[in-house]
Design a protein around this motif. Structure first.
Motif, PDB file in Angstrom:
ATOM      1  N   SER A 211       0.891  -1.213   0.069  1.00  0.00           N
ATOM      2  CA  SER A 211      -0.011  -0.031  -0.194  1.00  0.00           C
ATOM      3  C   SER A 211       0.564   1.371   0.145  1.00  0.00           C
ATOM      4  O   SER A 211       0.430   2.416  -0.389  1.00  0.00           O
ATOM      5  CB  SER A 211      -1.019   0.058   1.223  1.00  0.00           C
ATOM      6  N   ASP A 222       1.496  -0.016   7.142  1.00  0.00           N
ATOM      7  CA  ASP A 222       2.852  -0.532   7.313  1.00  0.00           C
ATOM      8  C   ASP A 222       3.727  -0.400   6.107  1.00  0.00           C
ATOM      9  O   ASP A 222       3.136   0.089   5.029  1.00  0.00           O
ATOM     10  CB  ASP A 222       2.773  -2.101   7.688  1.00  0.00           C
ATOM     11  N   ASP A 224       6.004  -2.071   3.631  1.00  0.00           N
ATOM     12  CA  ASP A 224       6.379  -3.265   3.096  1.00  0.00           C
ATOM     13  C   ASP A 224       7.472  -2.824   2.034  1.00  0.00           C
ATOM     14  O   ASP A 224       7.337  -2.022   1.332  1.00  0.00           O
ATOM     15  CB  ASP A 224       5.185  -4.002   2.187  1.00  0.00           C
TER      16      ASP A 224
END
Ligand code: CTP
Ligand code: MG
Length: 553
Positions: A211, A222, A224
């Motif tokens: 995202s 978060d 990634d």
């Protein structure tokens, strides 16, 4: 405080308002045909920008102009901003990488009396005022950019002030989406981790995915990232002319998975031992996709570092393409994902519930199924691809058209309020027991196994994205979807007055599920029951408390 800064954003012309409204894709004029950057162009630009940037922890009261003047000694600064996370921090972007080397040359490794530094020279610095009392008074103090989203109560109140459900959906997306600054900070954080990994693998890159880059990112999501070692050695293949071919002596292990685990294990140790600002490092190497989880304290991001994860980057590109093709895709996905979070259908803890990724695919599928379709199938995107777009990863054909101008805009003119209601109606009545969701074909298919819900992975057709979801969670989703469709339809019929004193439209769907349940059981009673009245009173009391606190500050 959030309201103050939000209204400032809305009322002041110039950059502030752009920061909230600009779609987080990195493209200058998204939506304008002929002016859209490809996903890899955006990635490349952002990566390069991050390599020219540094992170500085500043004193609480820092004179901005003086600080910039000081840093300008090393070269031209093209961009900067401040934010708060365990103190004030600045991101400074130089026009040239060399400026950072010059700054590093003039920077000391601190020597404490009782603590001993690990002398790792990174791009994360501390800056201190030599004589704080003299300097604060003659400079303007810094303004910090927001890095977190508002509380649900604040958000519900803002939505109640919108003109229509469509207005609410757009407002929600604008408030929650990652800002330009937050995206820069995400790429910079990856770039700082890349410096650490590059101590072992000099040509590696650490790329954000998920995202943070797929245009569906919410403030606070978060980070990634994956360590990409595939580019190493690509250029040298061409240089092996002549009678001999040279290759490196390397250590070999028995599987790719084991190689990934070994590399991540060492990088995890490095982050733990030498990584400035990296805390709570956990190695989760036995997961299906091995990872190192850590907290990057200065940026405030919870990070998941994987390796060898090119397919996930391709899924991010796919979502980016859908998000860029039609503005309704992101708007609807933000509402559905936020609704699911408020109804506890998703969670930050892994478990048997739906994930944001699954919900985004469901939104995409629903929009493919409209008549006429709002977005095309993956197969259509593959068929439009040129030779340069061909991409096979681990035997899976991941080809997608990169030039988005080849895709015809949709003829569908449905508004977001209709689509939101129809989304709930559609999945409230979907035959999950026999059909799977397949966005490659844009059609439901027979379910290949008995999982409660089957969402085919876009690039790995044998995997179910929602394999973790149990019957109970699916039932809750279906029940809440039906209830939400019902609430939106009732309001439509009754033409309730849209006031800020009672939650309506999308705002009504964001109330705790208990409230919605009581409404669903008593159809016809309307939303102004006792529980809602109590909730509104608490919202009002909360706002009053907040404005008193602001006045007192
Ligand atoms: N992914 C996947 N299959 C899954 C879960 C995740 O392919 N079952 C990939 C997707 O590309 C996803 C990425 O891994 O975007 C990151 O996963 P996650 O952090 O769970 O989802 P995000 O899309 O980043 O959403 P969130 O905002 O919840 O982090
Ligand atoms: Mg994520």
């Amino acid at each position: 405080r959030f309201f103050d800064s939000f209204h400032r954003h809305l009322s002041s012309p110039g950059t502030a308002i752009l920061k909230r409204e600009e779609p987080p894709t990195g493209s200058e004029e998204p939506g304008l045909p002929g002016n859209r950057k490809t996903f890899s162009e955006v990635q490349k630009e952002r990566h390069e920008q991050a390599q020219r940037s540094i992170l500085i922890s500043c004193p609480k009261k820092v004179p901005e102009k003086r600080l910039l003047k000081h840093l300008c000694q090393h070269g031209e600064i093209t961009n900067h901003f401040f934010f708060e996370s365990f103190g004030i921090h600045a991101v400074i972007e130089y026009s040239k990488k060399e400026s950072i080397a010059s700054l590093q040359d003039s920077t000391f490794i601190p020597h404490g009396e009782t603590e001993f530094p690990i002398p790792f020279k990174s791009r994360f610095f501390n800056i201190n005022l030599k004589n704080p009392s003299n300097q604060i008074s003659d400079g303007t103090l810094v303004q910090c950019s927001d890095q977190s989203s508002p509380s649900n109560v604040d958000l519900v109140e803002m939505l109640c002030n919108a003109e229509s459900v469509e207005g609410q959906i757009i407002t929600l997306m604008r408030i929650l989406q990652v800002t330009e600054e937050n995206i820069r900070l995400r790429y910079l954080t990856c770039s700082l981790i890349e410096d650490i990994a590059a101590a072992y693998f000099p040509a590696c890159t650490v790329k954000p995915f998920g995202s943070s880059v797929n245009s569906f990112g919410k403030l606070g999501c978060d980070l990634d990232m994956f360590l990409d070692l595939d580019d190493i050695g690509k250029n040298s293949a061409a240089k092996t002319a002549g009678s001999f071919s040279m290759e490196y002596q390397v250590k070999n292990v028995s599987s790719e998975r084991w190689a990934t685990q070994k590399i991540l294990s060492v990088i995890g140790e490095c982050l733990d031992n030498f990584g400035p600002g990296c805390v709570s490092v956990q190695k989760i190497l036995h997961a299906r996709c091995p990872l190192v989880r850590f907290s990057h304290q200065a940026s405030g991001f919870q990070c998941d570092l994987t390796a060898n994860n090119r397919i996930a980057l391709k899924s991010s590109e796919l979502l980016y393409i859908y998000g860029t093709l039609d503005s309704r895709v992101r708007a609807l996905a933000f509402s559905v994902r936020y609704w699911a979070r408020q109804q506890a259908l998703t969670s930050s803890i892994p478990g048997a519930w739906l994930t944001n990724f699954s919900l985004t695919i469901m939104v995409i599928f629903f929009l493919q199924k409209r008549s006429p379709p709002i977005i095309p199938s993956i197969d259509y995107l593959k068929n439009l691809a040129g030779a340069e777009d061909k991409c096979i990863i681990e035997g899976n054909d991941c080809t997608l058209v990169s030039n988005l101008d080849r895709i015809k805009p949709s003829l569908n003119t449905e508004t977001l309020d209709i689509l939101l209601c129809q989304f709930f109606e559609y999945f409230g009545n979907f035959a999950f027991n026999k059909n799977s969701i397949n966005i490659r074909k844009g059609k439901e298919q027979n379910k290949p196994d008995s999982s409660p819900i089957y969402i085919q992975n876009p690039f790995e057709p044998t995997l179910n994205v929602s394999r973790n979801v149990n019957e109970n969670q699916l039932e809750r989703f279906v029940h809440l979807a039906r209830e939400s469709a019902w609430i939106l339809q009732q309001e439509d019929k009754s033409q309730l007055s849209k006031s800020s004193s009672h939650p309506w439209g999308l705002a009504a769907l964001l109330l705790p599920s208990g409230l919605n349940k009581s409404k669903a059981k008593k159809p016809g009673k309307g939303p102004t029951n006792e529980t809602i009245r109590k909730l509104l009173e608490s919202i009002k009391a909360d706002s009053a408390k907040r404005s008193t606190a602001t006045r007192e500050k």
